[in-house]
Design a protein around this motif. Structure first.
Motif, PDB file in Angstrom:
ATOM      1  N   SER A 255      26.438  67.087  29.453  1.00 26.07           N
ATOM      2  CA  SER A 255      25.949  65.710  29.300  1.00 26.07           C
ATOM      3  C   SER A 255      24.981  65.567  28.123  1.00 26.07           C
ATOM      4  CB  SER A 255      25.264  65.257  30.592  1.00 26.07           C
ATOM      5  OG  SER A 255      24.127  66.063  30.867  1.00 26.07           O
ATOM      6  N   HIS A 256      24.099  66.559  27.932  1.00 25.45           N
ATOM      7  CA  HIS A 256      23.143  66.511  26.815  1.00 25.45           C
ATOM      8  C   HIS A 256      22.617  67.917  26.593  1.00 25.45           C
ATOM      9  CE1 HIS A 256      20.574  66.249  30.337  1.00 25.45           C
ATOM     10  NE2 HIS A 256      19.486  66.451  29.601  1.00 25.45           N
ATOM     11  N   LEU A 257      21.871  68.085  25.503  1.00 26.89           N
ATOM     12  CA  LEU A 257      21.579  69.461  25.094  1.00 26.89           C
ATOM     13  C   LEU A 257      20.187  69.945  25.514  1.00 26.89           C
ATOM     14  CD1 LEU A 257      23.440  69.631  21.673  1.00 26.89           C
ATOM     15  CD2 LEU A 257      24.154  70.405  23.936  1.00 26.89           C
ATOM     16  N   HIS A 258      19.670  69.479  26.622  1.00 22.90           N
ATOM     17  CA  HIS A 258      18.485  70.122  27.190  1.00 22.90           C
ATOM     18  C   HIS A 258      18.945  71.422  27.853  1.00 22.90           C
ATOM     19  CE1 HIS A 258      15.872  66.230  27.350  1.00 22.90           C
ATOM     20  NE2 HIS A 258      15.833  66.847  26.176  1.00 22.90           N
ATOM     21  N   ALA A 259      18.084  72.459  27.673  1.00 21.67           N
ATOM     22  CA  ALA A 259      18.500  73.802  28.075  1.00 21.67           C
ATOM     23  C   ALA A 259      18.970  73.885  29.520  1.00 21.67           C
ATOM     24  CB  ALA A 259      17.345  74.770  27.843  1.00 21.67           C
ATOM     25  N   ASP A 260      18.329  73.143  30.422  1.00 17.27           N
ATOM     26  CA  ASP A 260      18.706  73.276  31.842  1.00 17.27           C
ATOM     27  C   ASP A 260      20.084  72.688  32.147  1.00 17.27           C
ATOM     28  OD1 ASP A 260      17.385  70.796  31.273  1.00 17.27           O
ATOM     29  OD2 ASP A 260      17.178  70.408  33.411  1.00 17.27           O
ATOM     30  N   HIS A 261      20.756  72.177  31.114  1.00 23.15           N
ATOM     31  CA  HIS A 261      22.100  71.628  31.329  1.00 23.15           C
ATOM     32  C   HIS A 261      23.198  72.422  30.623  1.00 23.15           C
ATOM     33  CE1 HIS A 261      21.032  67.789  33.379  1.00 23.15           C
ATOM     34  NE2 HIS A 261      19.853  68.212  32.947  1.00 23.15           N
ATOM     35  N   HIS A 262      22.817  73.394  29.769  1.00 28.86           N
ATOM     36  CA  HIS A 262      23.922  74.050  29.053  1.00 28.86           C
ATOM     37  C   HIS A 262      23.737  75.536  28.735  1.00 28.86           C
ATOM     38  CE1 HIS A 262      22.434  74.523  24.876  1.00 28.86           C
ATOM     39  NE2 HIS A 262      21.563  73.631  25.265  1.00 28.86           N
ATOM     40  N   ARG A 346      19.957  56.616  28.702  1.00 27.57           N
ATOM     41  CA  ARG A 346      18.572  56.539  28.206  1.00 27.57           C
ATOM     42  C   ARG A 346      17.783  57.775  28.607  1.00 27.57           C
ATOM     43  NH1 ARG A 346      16.627  51.354  30.955  1.00 27.57           N
ATOM     44  NH2 ARG A 346      14.701  51.864  29.893  1.00 27.57           N
ATOM     45  N   HIS A 347      17.884  58.814  27.789  1.00 21.94           N
ATOM     46  CA  HIS A 347      17.145  60.042  28.125  1.00 21.94           C
ATOM     47  C   HIS A 347      16.608  60.715  26.865  1.00 21.94           C
ATOM     48  CE1 HIS A 347      15.941  63.572  30.302  1.00 21.94           C
ATOM     49  NE2 HIS A 347      16.785  64.355  29.666  1.00 21.94           N
ATOM     50  N   CYS A 348      17.510  61.241  26.041  1.00 25.51           N
ATOM     51  CA  CYS A 348      17.138  61.841  24.758  1.00 25.51           C
ATOM     52  C   CYS A 348      18.271  61.476  23.796  1.00 25.51           C
ATOM     53  CB  CYS A 348      16.992  63.363  24.904  1.00 25.51           C
ATOM     54  SG  CYS A 348      18.527  64.207  25.314  1.00 25.51           S
ATOM     55  N   GLY A 368      24.316  62.429  34.257  1.00 27.29           N
ATOM     56  CA  GLY A 368      23.496  63.326  33.436  1.00 27.29           C
ATOM     57  C   GLY A 368      22.035  62.968  33.707  1.00 27.29           C
ATOM     58  N   ASP A 369      21.151  63.155  32.743  1.00 28.60           N
ATOM     59  CA  ASP A 369      19.743  62.761  32.917  1.00 28.60           C
ATOM     60  C   ASP A 369      19.555  61.391  32.281  1.00 28.60           C
ATOM     61  OD1 ASP A 369      19.367  65.224  33.958  1.00 28.60           O
ATOM     62  OD2 ASP A 369      17.968  65.945  32.436  1.00 28.60           O
ATOM     63  N   THR A 370      18.925  60.491  32.988  1.00 31.52           N
ATOM     64  CA  THR A 370      18.715  59.154  32.406  1.00 31.52           C
ATOM     65  C   THR A 370      17.728  58.301  33.205  1.00 31.52           C
ATOM     66  OG1 THR A 370      19.840  57.136  31.642  1.00 31.52           O
ATOM     67  CG2 THR A 370      20.666  58.109  33.665  1.00 31.52           C
ATOM     68  N   ALA A 404      11.640  60.012  30.964  1.00 35.77           N
ATOM     69  CA  ALA A 404      12.987  59.427  30.857  1.00 35.77           C
ATOM     70  C   ALA A 404      13.936  59.956  31.927  1.00 35.77           C
ATOM     71  CB  ALA A 404      13.571  59.649  29.455  1.00 35.77           C
ATOM     72  N   HIS A 405      13.441  59.939  33.170  1.00 37.60           N
ATOM     73  CA  HIS A 405      14.273  60.277  34.323  1.00 37.60           C
ATOM     74  C   HIS A 405      14.281  59.098  35.292  1.00 37.60           C
ATOM     75  CE1 HIS A 405      15.259  64.394  33.448  1.00 37.60           C
ATOM     76  NE2 HIS A 405      14.004  64.710  33.200  1.00 37.60           N
ATOM     77  N   SER A 406      14.977  59.258  36.422  1.00 39.02           N
ATOM     78  CA  SER A 406      15.016  58.190  37.425  1.00 39.02           C
ATOM     79  C   SER A 406      14.291  58.626  38.687  1.00 39.02           C
ATOM     80  CB  SER A 406      16.468  57.866  37.794  1.00 39.02           C
ATOM     81  OG  SER A 406      17.182  57.438  36.672  1.00 39.02           O
TER      82      SER A 406
HETATM   83 ZN    ZN Z   1      17.316  66.412  30.237  1.00 33.85          ZN
END
Ligand code: ZN
Length: 506
Positions: A255-262, A346-348, A368-370, A404-406
């Motif tokens: 979903s996005h390139l924050h380390a905890d996702h990839h 809306r996250h990064c 993803g994160d948003t 930028a989380h929910s």
């Molecule tokens: Zn993230």
């Protein structure tokens, strides 16, 4: 010395030993009163692969003070240098050495001692399951692992504890009664398997993001792939089960390139290649475009990787763009996906939400994160299942905005606006690892995800019914959360009163 040991330890692949050094221990001594030079009193070696003795000469690492070698696994990679190192140690006059490691390690020395002639050196084996190793400089505890870096799960003790709790048993009975009133369903696919449901840093209860969606008997897609996702798969399914899943894994979506996702992506791709062997074909990888640099770096500087994936940028699947080129549509169909679309959330920068359609029609949306996001609401309209992040409890709205989380309620609201039939919440702050708090009364289509949870499509209505039993199972942490929330609310009220008072008197 301390630094040297710990740095060497950190570099080892697949940690299976926990080593701690008592505070204020100095394992060096001055050569003489006037000199700043010191000499080592003790050395420890963790694993001893082929070439260790040569490397010790090359790097001028003196082994004279070595008395203990710790082996984490009886594989050649870990023990291939033991016999050679024994020769070197004997040559420099080391009188005794203890080999610590799994049962069976002793035979490495016992069955091959005829290969080496040791003069006056005593070699012993100590099984790492006997007890912790403790000496003046170091304490080492062996932790058994399954597969690749996977801690074993022993649920029996916990189950027995819960079975003795009458209130929990009553709640479980209520759950079973409520479940029996639901219309029966044998629908398995799409089946959702939560491998990691925590945010940013993993802890004992929740790993970082990883959700496997089994689309059919033939095809699966992995949504995000935090560090340790492969280990989670092995923990849940065993080595062979995990290999079977990897053989079926036709697509990965990041979903996005924050380390905890990839960060777990490369080990999944490599494990998939191993599992498929001669039948290996590249996996469809959908990810934000800048992932290319990272994967190219790994390929050119570390190990071959480019044969493991076909990359499609998430931007190519945006609903706002014209339909993707034919080759992408073809690859999606081959991966068991009737449709795959994305939107920016809306996250990064370059954070995406996505909607996939299974070939049999069910549609899954993943946030993803948003922050709550109108584009995602549009993308997901009327979907069968929304998997939405719910990092923070409702009281931490400001923190959710800042990062930028929910919050939990915001995520639920997105599901309502979208008209999603079912909502599963995930990506919880590790503060609420045991039990994230749902608003009261909890909506009847919203469930909480846990690591290792496997949900057949037809069983989605059951998940929300579990919450009262979960609340009892984690009563202690639930009460703590309620108390913390109340204290925070009181503090805020007091601060507001002080501020109002200051304004009145100003
Ligand atoms: Zn993230």
């Amino acid at each position: 010395m301390l630094q040297h040991v710990l740095q060497a330890f950190r570099r080892l692949p697949g940690h299976r030993l926990l080593a701690t050094m008592p505070k204020n221990v100095d394992l060096t001594e001055r050569r003489d009163a006037r000199s700043a030079k010191t000499k080592k009193l003790k050395s420890y070696l963790f694993n001893c692969g082929e070439g260790t003795q040569r490397l010790s000469h090359e790097r001028k690492t003196r082994l004279a003070r070595l008395e203990n070698v710790f082996v984490t696994c009886n594989s050649w990679r870990n023990v291939g240098g033991v016999l050679g190192a024994l020769l070197t140690l004997n040559d420099i006059g080391v009188p005794a050495l203890t080999l610590h490691g799994p049962p069976g390690l002793s035979s490495l020395y016992d069955d091959t001692r005829s290969f080496i002639q040791l003069r006056g050196m005593n070699v012993q084996h100590r099984s790492d399951t006997d007890s912790d190793f403790v000496d003046v400089g170091l304490k080492v505890r062996a932790v058994p692992l399954y597969g690749e870096g996977v801690l074993p799960v022993t649920p029996e003790v916990y189950r027995a504890e819960l079975a003795a709790d009458e209130t929990f048993v009553a709640r479980l009975d209520e759950y079973r009664r409520a479940r029996s009133t639901l219309p029966p369903s044998d629908d398995v696919y799409p089946q959702t398997v939560f491998l990691g449901t925590g945010s940013s840093i993993p802890n004992k209860k929740r790993n970082t993001s990883g959700i496997l969606v089994n689309l059919s008997e033939k095809h699966s897609i992995l949504l995000d792939c935090g560090e340790g996702t492969h280990g989670q798969l092995v923990r849940l399914q065993g080595s062979e089960g995990a290999a079977e899943t990897l053989r079926r894994l036709s697509a990965i979506y990041i979903s996005h390139l924050h380390a905890d996702h990839h960060i777990g992506l490369i080990s999944i791709l490599e494990a998939r290649r191993r599992a498929l062997g001669a039948d290996h074909k590249p996996c469809l990888l959908m990810a934000p475009a800048p992932i290319t640099n990272y994967l190219n770096m790994y390929h050119s500087k570390m190990a071959p990787l480019r044969d493991t994936f076909t990359l499609v940028h998430n931007a190519a699947l945006l609903t706002s763009r014209s339909p993707p080129p034919d080759w992408i549509t073809r690859r999606l169909t081959e991966a068991g996906l009737a449709q795959m679309t994305t939107c920016l959330v809306r996250h990064c920068p370059l954070a995406y939400g996505m909607r996939l359609a299974h070939t049999e029609g069910q549609e899954v949306v993943y946030s993803g994160d948003t922050r709550p996001c109108d584009e995602l609401v549009e993308l997901g309209r009327g979907c069968d299942l929304l998997i939405h992040e719910a990092t923070h409890e409702d009281e931490l709205q400001e923190e959710a905005v800042l990062r930028a989380h929910s919050t939990v309620s915001e995520a639920i609201e997105v599901g309502v606006r979208m008209g999603a039939r079912h909502v599963l919440l995930t990506h919880f702050s590790q503060r609420y690892a045991s039990l994230p708090m749902l608003p009261e009364p909890a909506p009847n289509n919203v469930g909480i995800a846990y690591d290792n949870m496997v949900i057949n499509h037809g069983h989605l209505p059951r998940v929300p019914l579990l919450y009262p039993a979960l609340r009892r199972a984690f009563a202690e942490s639930y009460d703590q959360c309620v108390e913390r929330t109340a204290k925070r609310r009181d503090r805020k009220l007091r601060e507001a009163e002080v501020l109002a008072e200051a304004e009145r008197t100003a």
